[in-house]
Design a protein around this motif. Structure first.
Motif, PDB file in Angstrom:
ATOM      1  N   SER A  33      49.222  11.273  16.893  1.00  0.00           N
ATOM      2  CA  SER A  33      49.470  12.419  17.776  1.00  0.00           C
ATOM      3  C   SER A  33      49.973  13.615  16.984  1.00  0.00           C
ATOM      4  O   SER A  33      49.569  14.766  17.244  1.00  0.00           O
ATOM      5  CB  SER A  33      50.484  12.038  18.861  1.00  0.00           C
ATOM      6  OG  SER A  33      50.008  10.975  19.661  1.00  0.00           O
ATOM      7  N   GLN A  91      52.696  25.969  28.460  1.00  0.00           N
ATOM      8  CA  GLN A  91      52.392  24.852  27.588  1.00  0.00           C
ATOM      9  C   GLN A  91      51.003  24.307  27.925  1.00  0.00           C
ATOM     10  O   GLN A  91      50.563  24.333  29.075  1.00  0.00           O
ATOM     11  CB  GLN A  91      53.428  23.736  27.700  1.00  0.00           C
ATOM     12  CG  GLN A  91      53.403  22.932  28.979  1.00  0.00           C
ATOM     13  CD  GLN A  91      54.381  21.780  28.951  1.00  0.00           C
ATOM     14  OE1 GLN A  91      55.244  21.709  28.057  1.00  0.00           O
ATOM     15  NE2 GLN A  91      54.260  20.876  29.895  1.00  0.00           N
ATOM     16  N   THR A 106      56.321  25.689  31.268  1.00  0.00           N
ATOM     17  CA  THR A 106      56.987  24.689  30.442  1.00  0.00           C
ATOM     18  C   THR A 106      58.003  23.917  31.264  1.00  0.00           C
ATOM     19  O   THR A 106      58.773  24.496  32.036  1.00  0.00           O
ATOM     20  CB  THR A 106      57.689  25.363  29.248  1.00  0.00           C
ATOM     21  OG1 THR A 106      56.746  26.186  28.549  1.00  0.00           O
ATOM     22  CG2 THR A 106      58.251  24.328  28.293  1.00  0.00           C
ATOM     23  N   THR A 136      51.120  20.625  23.149  1.00  0.00           N
ATOM     24  CA  THR A 136      51.577  19.237  23.037  1.00  0.00           C
ATOM     25  C   THR A 136      50.358  18.329  22.978  1.00  0.00           C
ATOM     26  O   THR A 136      49.360  18.554  23.669  1.00  0.00           O
ATOM     27  CB  THR A 136      52.464  18.836  24.223  1.00  0.00           C
ATOM     28  OG1 THR A 136      51.693  18.916  25.437  1.00  0.00           O
ATOM     29  CG2 THR A 136      53.670  19.745  24.323  1.00  0.00           C
ATOM     30  N   THR A 137      50.433  17.308  22.126  1.00  0.00           N
ATOM     31  CA  THR A 137      49.332  16.355  21.969  1.00  0.00           C
ATOM     32  C   THR A 137      49.857  14.941  22.135  1.00  0.00           C
ATOM     33  O   THR A 137      50.981  14.639  21.742  1.00  0.00           O
ATOM     34  CB  THR A 137      48.672  16.498  20.586  1.00  0.00           C
ATOM     35  OG1 THR A 137      49.674  16.322  19.568  1.00  0.00           O
ATOM     36  CG2 THR A 137      48.034  17.861  20.430  1.00  0.00           C
ATOM     37  N   ASP A 138      49.045  14.114  22.725  1.00  0.00           N
ATOM     38  CA  ASP A 138      49.391  12.705  22.927  1.00  0.00           C
ATOM     39  C   ASP A 138      48.124  11.878  22.726  1.00  0.00           C
ATOM     40  O   ASP A 138      47.129  12.079  23.418  1.00  0.00           O
ATOM     41  CB  ASP A 138      49.961  12.476  24.332  1.00  0.00           C
ATOM     42  CG  ASP A 138      50.384  11.035  24.539  1.00  0.00           C
ATOM     43  OD1 ASP A 138      51.485  10.687  24.097  1.00  0.00           O
ATOM     44  OD2 ASP A 138      49.610  10.268  25.149  1.00  0.00           O
ATOM     45  N   GLU A 180      48.670  20.892  27.371  1.00  0.00           N
ATOM     46  CA  GLU A 180      48.781  19.469  27.073  1.00  0.00           C
ATOM     47  C   GLU A 180      47.405  18.910  26.736  1.00  0.00           C
ATOM     48  O   GLU A 180      46.437  19.125  27.469  1.00  0.00           O
ATOM     49  CB  GLU A 180      49.378  18.711  28.255  1.00  0.00           C
ATOM     50  CG  GLU A 180      50.772  19.181  28.641  1.00  0.00           C
ATOM     51  CD  GLU A 180      51.287  18.458  29.865  1.00  0.00           C
ATOM     52  OE1 GLU A 180      50.610  17.494  30.309  1.00  0.00           O
ATOM     53  OE2 GLU A 180      52.340  18.853  30.387  1.00  0.00           O
ATOM     54  N   HIS A 187      48.063  17.212  16.447  1.00  0.00           N
ATOM     55  CA  HIS A 187      48.711  18.489  16.737  1.00  0.00           C
ATOM     56  C   HIS A 187      48.597  19.444  15.555  1.00  0.00           C
ATOM     57  O   HIS A 187      48.305  20.637  15.722  1.00  0.00           O
ATOM     58  CB  HIS A 187      50.178  18.239  17.088  1.00  0.00           C
ATOM     59  CG  HIS A 187      50.945  19.486  17.401  1.00  0.00           C
ATOM     60  ND1 HIS A 187      51.572  20.235  16.417  1.00  0.00           N
ATOM     61  CD2 HIS A 187      51.176  20.137  18.567  1.00  0.00           C
ATOM     62  CE1 HIS A 187      52.160  21.273  16.974  1.00  0.00           C
ATOM     63  NE2 HIS A 187      51.938  21.241  18.273  1.00  0.00           N
ATOM     64  N   ASN A 202      45.647  15.263  25.902  1.00  0.00           N
ATOM     65  CA  ASN A 202      45.809  13.813  25.960  1.00  0.00           C
ATOM     66  C   ASN A 202      44.505  13.152  25.532  1.00  0.00           C
ATOM     67  O   ASN A 202      43.454  13.396  26.134  1.00  0.00           O
ATOM     68  CB  ASN A 202      46.192  13.362  27.369  1.00  0.00           C
ATOM     69  CG  ASN A 202      47.502  13.964  27.830  1.00  0.00           C
ATOM     70  OD1 ASN A 202      48.433  14.111  27.050  1.00  0.00           O
ATOM     71  ND2 ASN A 202      47.582  14.334  29.099  1.00  0.00           N
TER      72      ASN A 202
END
Length: 252
Positions: free
Chosen positions: A121, A141, A81, A95-97, A143, A125, A145
């Motif tokens: 986003s 974490q 992290t 985490t989402t983007d 990620e 999530h 994307n």
């Protein structure tokens, strides 16, 4: 005569930008087949193409096409992290983007993440979080994307499916894959997997019972992990739509 080397010279022959304008979209038909030939009041989705492992730099990746809707998802991690104050000793962090490419929509956007991107986003999530075994990755974490390359409708539903496949391709432990599906309610009829035009137009004369519903579903566990609705629909309509979507996930 000296020339200005810092100025970009335009072409000697040019054409009016109006030649490249898209023609106005035709109205959504009230009855009969839809614009792409699919039927109303049936769980009739567009042909889907999926491929995983396209991005070598990412731990896992997936590409999905549904009609003209095209998305790419990349998964990075699990890794340490970045912020120590967000480190959890018992479970990991997801985490989402989700972003739209500037050329993905009929109206050109910007690379800066807007309010719509942030909302999508967050919904992504909420749909993926229950399916990932985060307790297997403490102090780490993951990620996710998602990049929308072309928006031709139902981007959230297909983003959920694409992100789930990318997580599986990355080797992330999950309770089940997450599948997304969306339906547009238009008066007394509904349209499964709506296109961009169907999402942004209301063909019904009455203003009531107009809206959309996106469901994220865990087919093996028979559980709903995410639900997002917009517009004005009655409780009975929402219940009927959900009962139509869920059997389509478990049909072989």
């Amino acid at each position: 005569m000296p020339t200005d080397t810092k100025r970009v010279r335009g072409p000697e022959v040019s054409q009016s930008p109006s030649l490249y304008f898209c023609r106005p979209a035709a109205a959504v038909p009230l009855h009969g087949p839809r614009a792409d030939g699919r039927q109303r009041d049936q769980v009739d989705v567009r042909p889907v193409f999926v491929r995983c492992g396209l991005v070598s730099q990412a731990k896992g990746s997936a590409y999905i096409e549904a009609g003209n809707t095209k998305l790419m998802c990349c998964v990075y991690g699990p890794r340490e992290t970045e912020r120590k104050d967000e480190t959890d000793m018992k479970c990991g962090r997801l985490t989402t983007d989700m972003r739209f490419a500037p050329f993905s929509c009929p109206e050109r956007g910007s690379w800066i993440q807007g309010s719509q991107d942030k909302d999508l986003s967050l919904m992504l999530h909420e749909s993926l979080h229950p399916a990932v075994c985060l307790h297997k990755y403490p102090r780490s974490q993951i990620e996710v994307n998602v990049m929308v390359l072309e928006n031709s409708g139902s981007v959230l539903a297909h983003a959920i499916t694409c992100a789930s496949l990318a997580l599986a391709d990355a080797g992330i432990e999950m309770y089940d894959l997450v599948l997304g599906c969306s339906i547009r309610q238009d008066g007394d009829s509904y349209m499964a997997d709506p296109s961009y035009i169907e999402e942004n137009n209301c063909s019904s004369v009455s203003s009531g019972n107009q809206g959309g519903l996106t469901v994220a579903f865990l087919p093996s566990l028979n559980q709903i992990s995410g639900l997002q609705s917009d517009g004005e629909m009655t409780e009975e309509t929402l219940t009927d739509i959900a009962s139509l979507i869920l059997p389509s996930f478990t049909t072989p």
